[in-house]
Design a protein around this motif. Structure first.
Motif, short mmCIF file in Angstrom:
data_model
loop_
_atom_site.label_atom_id
_atom_site.label_comp_id
_atom_site.label_asym_id
_atom_site.label_seq_id
_atom_site.Cartn_x
_atom_site.Cartn_y
_atom_site.Cartn_z
N LEU A 179 0.79 -1.05 -0.04
CA LEU A 179 -0.12 -0.03 -0.13
C LEU A 179 0.82 1.20 -0.09
N GLY A 180 1.96 1.08 0.78
CA GLY A 180 2.78 2.40 0.85
C GLY A 180 3.40 3.01 -0.61
N GLU A 181 3.42 1.70 -1.56
CA GLU A 181 4.12 2.15 -2.93
C GLU A 181 3.08 2.80 -3.84
N MET A 182 1.63 2.89 -3.36
CA MET A 182 0.81 3.34 -4.19
C MET A 182 0.70 4.86 -3.98
N THR A 183 0.17 5.77 -5.03
CA THR A 183 -0.51 6.98 -5.01
C THR A 183 -1.56 7.25 -4.56
N LYS A 184 -1.67 7.95 -3.27
CA LYS A 184 -3.02 8.16 -2.76
C LYS A 184 -3.63 9.66 -3.04
N TYR A 185 -4.95 9.40 -3.25
CA TYR A 185 -5.71 10.69 -3.47
C TYR A 185 -6.97 10.55 -2.73
N GLN A 186 -7.16 11.82 -1.90
CA GLN A 186 -8.16 12.09 -1.07
C GLN A 186 -8.94 13.29 -1.54
N PHE A 187 -10.18 13.35 -1.29
CA PHE A 187 -11.17 14.59 -1.54
C PHE A 187 -12.17 14.64 -0.68
N ASN A 188 -13.17 15.61 -0.61
CA ASN A 188 -14.44 15.88 0.28
C ASN A 188 -13.65 15.70 1.63
N LYS A 189 -14.40 14.67 2.42
CA LYS A 189 -14.26 14.53 3.76
C LYS A 189 -13.04 13.78 4.02
N LYS A 190 -12.13 13.33 2.78
CA LYS A 190 -11.01 12.61 2.85
C LYS A 190 -11.13 11.34 4.08
N VAL A 191 -12.05 10.69 3.88
CA VAL A 191 -12.22 9.52 4.60
C VAL A 191 -12.00 7.97 3.62
N VAL A 192 -11.81 8.55 2.30
CA VAL A 192 -11.50 7.27 1.58
C VAL A 192 -10.25 7.56 0.81
N ASP A 193 -9.04 6.58 0.80
CA ASP A 193 -7.78 6.83 -0.04
C ASP A 193 -8.17 6.09 -1.08
N HIS A 194 -8.04 6.75 -2.31
CA HIS A 194 -8.09 6.31 -3.49
C HIS A 194 -6.74 5.86 -3.99
N LEU A 195 -6.61 4.62 -4.11
CA LEU A 195 -5.05 4.31 -4.33
C LEU A 195 -4.80 3.90 -5.82
N PHE A 196 -3.74 4.45 -6.37
CA PHE A 196 -3.46 4.43 -7.89
C PHE A 196 -1.96 3.75 -8.08
N CYS A 197 -1.86 3.00 -8.92
CA CYS A 197 -0.52 2.57 -9.44
C CYS A 197 0.15 3.63 -10.02
N PRO A 198 1.39 4.15 -9.23
CA PRO A 198 2.20 5.28 -9.95
C PRO A 198 2.69 4.90 -11.38
N ASP A 199 2.73 3.68 -11.71
CA ASP A 199 3.26 3.51 -13.23
C ASP A 199 2.03 3.48 -14.21
N CYS A 200 0.93 2.64 -14.05
CA CYS A 200 0.00 2.67 -14.94
C CYS A 200 -1.25 3.72 -14.86
N GLY A 201 -1.34 4.20 -13.50
CA GLY A 201 -2.42 4.92 -12.85
C GLY A 201 -3.71 4.18 -12.66
N VAL A 202 -3.88 3.01 -12.73
CA VAL A 202 -5.11 2.54 -12.51
C VAL A 202 -5.30 2.30 -11.03
#
Length: 120
Positions: A57-80
Motif C-alpha cells: 500500500l505504501g508504494e501506491m499513490t493516494k488521492y483524497q477529496f471531500n471529507k477525506k475518509v477514502v484513500d483512492h489508491l493508484f498504481c504510480p506506473d499505469c495509473g489504474v
C-alpha cells in the motif's frame, strides 16, 4: 443466498495484484464525482476478505477529496485504481474493489446497485 467467490485482480501493468473474496451481486455504482469520471463499479469488502499479493500500500499513490475518509489508491506506473480503502459509516476499515480490475469478470452481466455518493 449470496455467492462469495475468490477473484484475482490487479492494476493494468501488474505492479499491484490482489485476491478478494466477494459476492458480485453486492456491486455498486456510485455517482460521486470521482466514481463517475472513472467509471467505477465497486464491491466493498472487509480486510479479512482482501489480500494484496504483489506490491505494498505504501508504494501506491493516494488521492483524497471531500471529507477525506477514502484513500483512492493508484498504481504510480499505469495509473489504474484497482482498489481503495477507507472507513465504513460504522468505523470499520473497508476495501472498495474496482470490479473492472478483476480477472474473468464481465461487468456488463452485473446489475450494480446505484449509490448516491454525491450526498456524502
Amino acid at each position: 443466498m449470496a455467492e462469495t467467490k475468490k477473484y484475482a485482480g490487479g492494476c493494468h501493468c501488474g505492479r499491484f495484484t490482489f485476491e478478494v473474496n466477494t459476492d458480485l451481486d453486492t456491486a455498486i455504482s456510485c455517482n460521486c464525482s470521482i466514481c463517475t469520471k472513472r467509471g467505477l463499479v465497486l464491491t466493498m469488502v472487509g480486510p479479512e476478505q482482501f489480500a494484496l499479493t504483489k506490491g505494498t500500500l505504501g508504494e501506491m499513490t493516494k488521492y483524497q477529496f471531500n471529507k477525506k475518509v477514502v484513500d483512492h489508491l493508484f498504481c504510480p506506473d499505469c495509473g489504474v485504481e484497482a482498489f481503495g480503502t477507507g472507513q465504513a459509516p460504522n468505523g470499520q476499515t473497508m476495501f472498495a474493489i474496482n470490479v473492472r480490475c478483476l480477472e474473468g469478470v464481465d461487468v456488463t452481466t452485473l446489475k450494480p446497485r446505484p449509490v448516491d455518493g454525491r450526498k456524502y
